[in-house]
Design an enzyme around this catalytic site. Structure first.
Site, short mmCIF file in Angstrom:
data_model
loop_
_atom_site.label_atom_id
_atom_site.label_comp_id
_atom_site.label_asym_id
_atom_site.label_seq_id
_atom_site.Cartn_x
_atom_site.Cartn_y
_atom_site.Cartn_z
N THR A 126 0.82 -1.20 0.00
CA THR A 126 0.00 0.00 0.00
C THR A 126 0.86 1.26 0.00
O THR A 126 1.99 1.24 0.51
CB THR A 126 -0.89 0.01 1.27
OG1 THR A 126 -1.48 1.31 1.42
CG2 THR A 126 -0.09 -0.26 2.53
N TYR A 150 -1.41 0.08 10.24
CA TYR A 150 -1.75 -0.58 8.97
C TYR A 150 -0.55 -0.49 8.01
O TYR A 150 -0.07 -1.50 7.50
CB TYR A 150 -3.00 0.08 8.35
CG TYR A 150 -3.22 -0.29 6.91
CD1 TYR A 150 -3.55 -1.60 6.56
CD2 TYR A 150 -3.09 0.65 5.88
CE1 TYR A 150 -3.74 -1.96 5.23
CE2 TYR A 150 -3.27 0.30 4.56
CZ TYR A 150 -3.59 -1.00 4.24
OH TYR A 150 -3.77 -1.35 2.92
C1 UD1 Z 1 -6.18 4.96 3.24
C2 UD1 Z 1 -4.98 4.08 3.01
C3 UD1 Z 1 -5.32 2.95 2.10
C4 UD1 Z 1 -6.51 2.19 2.66
C5 UD1 Z 1 -7.66 3.18 2.81
C6 UD1 Z 1 -8.89 2.54 3.43
C7 UD1 Z 1 -3.08 5.54 3.25
C8 UD1 Z 1 -2.02 6.29 2.52
N1 UD1 Z 1 -3.92 4.87 2.46
O1 UD1 Z 1 -6.45 5.66 2.05
O2 UD1 Z 1 -4.22 2.08 1.99
O3 UD1 Z 1 -6.89 1.18 1.76
O4 UD1 Z 1 -7.27 4.23 3.68
O5 UD1 Z 1 -8.72 2.24 4.74
O6 UD1 Z 1 -3.14 5.51 4.47
N2 UD1 Z 1 -12.38 11.52 2.85
C9 UD1 Z 1 -13.38 12.42 3.16
N3 UD1 Z 1 -14.56 11.93 3.66
C10 UD1 Z 1 -14.81 10.60 3.84
C11 UD1 Z 1 -13.78 9.68 3.51
C12 UD1 Z 1 -12.57 10.18 3.02
O7 UD1 Z 1 -13.21 13.63 3.00
O8 UD1 Z 1 -15.90 10.23 4.31
C13 UD1 Z 1 -11.12 12.02 2.26
C14 UD1 Z 1 -9.87 11.67 3.04
O9 UD1 Z 1 -9.59 12.65 4.00
C15 UD1 Z 1 -8.82 11.59 1.91
C16 UD1 Z 1 -9.62 11.08 0.71
O10 UD1 Z 1 -10.98 11.38 1.00
O11 UD1 Z 1 -8.35 12.89 1.58
C17 UD1 Z 1 -9.49 9.59 0.49
O12 UD1 Z 1 -9.77 8.90 1.72
P1 UD1 Z 1 -9.98 7.29 1.78
O13 UD1 Z 1 -10.87 6.89 0.66
O14 UD1 Z 1 -10.39 6.98 3.18
O15 UD1 Z 1 -8.56 6.69 1.48
P2 UD1 Z 1 -7.12 7.07 2.09
O16 UD1 Z 1 -7.25 7.56 3.48
O17 UD1 Z 1 -6.41 7.95 1.11
#
Ligand code: UD1
Length: 333
Positions: A126, A150
């Site tokens: 990852t 993780y």
């Molecule tokens: C992280 C992990 C990834 C894991 C995933 C799911 C890292 C670098 N990557 O990805 O390996 O598979 O989590 O557990 O740690 N966001 C919102 N609102 C939401 C959800 C997300 O604003 O309800 C934003 C987050 O702040 C981020 C982006 O959307 O900026 C993507 O978030 P997400 O889809 O959770 O994935 P990551 O955190 O990037």
């Protein structure tokens, strides 16, 4: 190590976690290409119906005897190892659960593989292994400084794989570092089915469907053009294809190596939300909230290595298509 002289239908691939989201898309791709596939999954987050090709053995990687029997009987030419816990905030609250399942259980697998003479493995790593990288896009040479258990559990496994390949000349691995995997099978047969999913695209679509009252945007004050976090979203079928490229590489006798899996450009949370609203036709409620702990502002892959060395050519580098396939899937559930 010499290449493997076998026809595709004789090449046997054991897929741990093959009933899960990414694993099931890889099982589908392997089956379509004519490989012989066996899925090994405890169904803790995977589903029986998601395994579109080959047989399924329902057991845990912690059960070393069951694992030994499965590998002894099946005699795989390679193992693809997806089985893992993946929720970052949960890993912060329950680190042992992550080290146990993601690291210790992988040790079980590698130990049994060694005993049974299985010499090739493709490992699901990852981008979380990079933590908060200084250079963007991030290349495989960046320092590994994960900021949550993780990411650390995956980094430790990568290290074990590296040490194994140094110790045994005939042992080869490819570690694929996924960026933000999203989307679903074009025919809507499989997709993200994890009830606890925290992924942005899944949360946005579930909000459009009415399962959540509103979508929270975690942080609007990041140093990005619109203030929200930027990620490299990659379609799950392109990830699956990267596994086939990695497998062919190992079968042809390729050296152990590590590759980023992303497109090399990103979208902000706001861009994802706008696209999700357009695709679904639903103007779902969105709320700006504070930053989520442990989030990095921007995470984009330098994917030149996998394109160059594995000749990987992604087909679905299109946010609208990614969200459309995820939406079709979400509506069916
Ligand atoms: C992280 C992990 C990834 C894991 C995933 C799911 C890292 C670098 N990557 O990805 O390996 O598979 O989590 O557990 O740690 N966001 C919102 N609102 C939401 C959800 C997300 O604003 O309800 C934003 C987050 O702040 C981020 C982006 O959307 O900026 C993507 O978030 P997400 O889809 O959770 O994935 P990551 O955190 O990037």
């Amino acid at each position: 190590m010499a290449g493997l002289e076998k026809k595709k239908e004789q090449v046997r691939i054991l897929v741990t976690g093959g009933a899960g989201y990414i694993g099931s898309h890889v099982v589908k791709a392997l089956g379509e290409k004519g490989y012989d596939v066996l899925t090994y999954d405890n169904l803790s987050s995977g589903n029986r119906w998601a395994v579109l090709h080959g047989d399924l053995i329902v057991t845990d990687l912690a059960d070393k005897n069951a694992l030994k029997k499965a590998i002894h009987d099946y005699k795989p030419d390679a193992v693809m190892h997806f089985a893992a816990h993946i929720i970052v905030p949960e890993s912060v609250r329950e680190p042992l659960k992550y080290y146990q399942n993601n690291t210790v259980n992988t040790l079980n697998l590698l130990d049994v593989m060694r005993d049974e003479g299985v010499k090739r493995v493709i490992f699901s790593s990852t981008a979380a292994v990079y933590g908060l990288p200084e250079e963007m896009p991030v290349s495989e040479n960046a320092l590994l400084l994960p900021i949550n258990p993780y990411g650390t559990s995956k980094m430790m496994t990568e290290r074990i794989l590296k040490d194994l390949s140094s110790a045994y000349d005939d042992f080869r691995y490819v570690s694929l570092r996924y960026f933000n995997v999203a989307g679903a099978d074009a025919q809507g047969r499989i997709g993200q089915a994890y009830k606890k999913s925290t992924h942005l695209i899944t949360r946005a679509l579930k909000t459009a469907k009415g399962e959540f009252e509103k979508l929270q945007i975690f942080g609007t004050d990041y140093p990005t053009p619109d203030g929200t976090g930027i990620r490299d979203y990659i379609h799950v079928d392109d990830i699956a294809d990267a596994h086939l490229s990695a497998l062919e590489y190992l079968i042809q006798g390729g050296e152990s190596d590590v590759f980023n899996c992303g497109y090399g450009h990103g979208y902000s949370v706001k861009e994802v939300v706008e696209t999700a609203k357009r695709v679904t036709g639903v103007d779902f409620p969105v709320e700006d909230t504070g930053r989520r702990e442990g989030d990095t502002p921007i995470l984009i892959a330098d994917s030149s290595k996998i394109r160059r060395q594995l000749n990987w050519k992604p087909k679905y580098d299109d946010l609208e298509y990614i969200i459309k396939t995820a939406w079709e899937w979400e509506k069916r559930k």
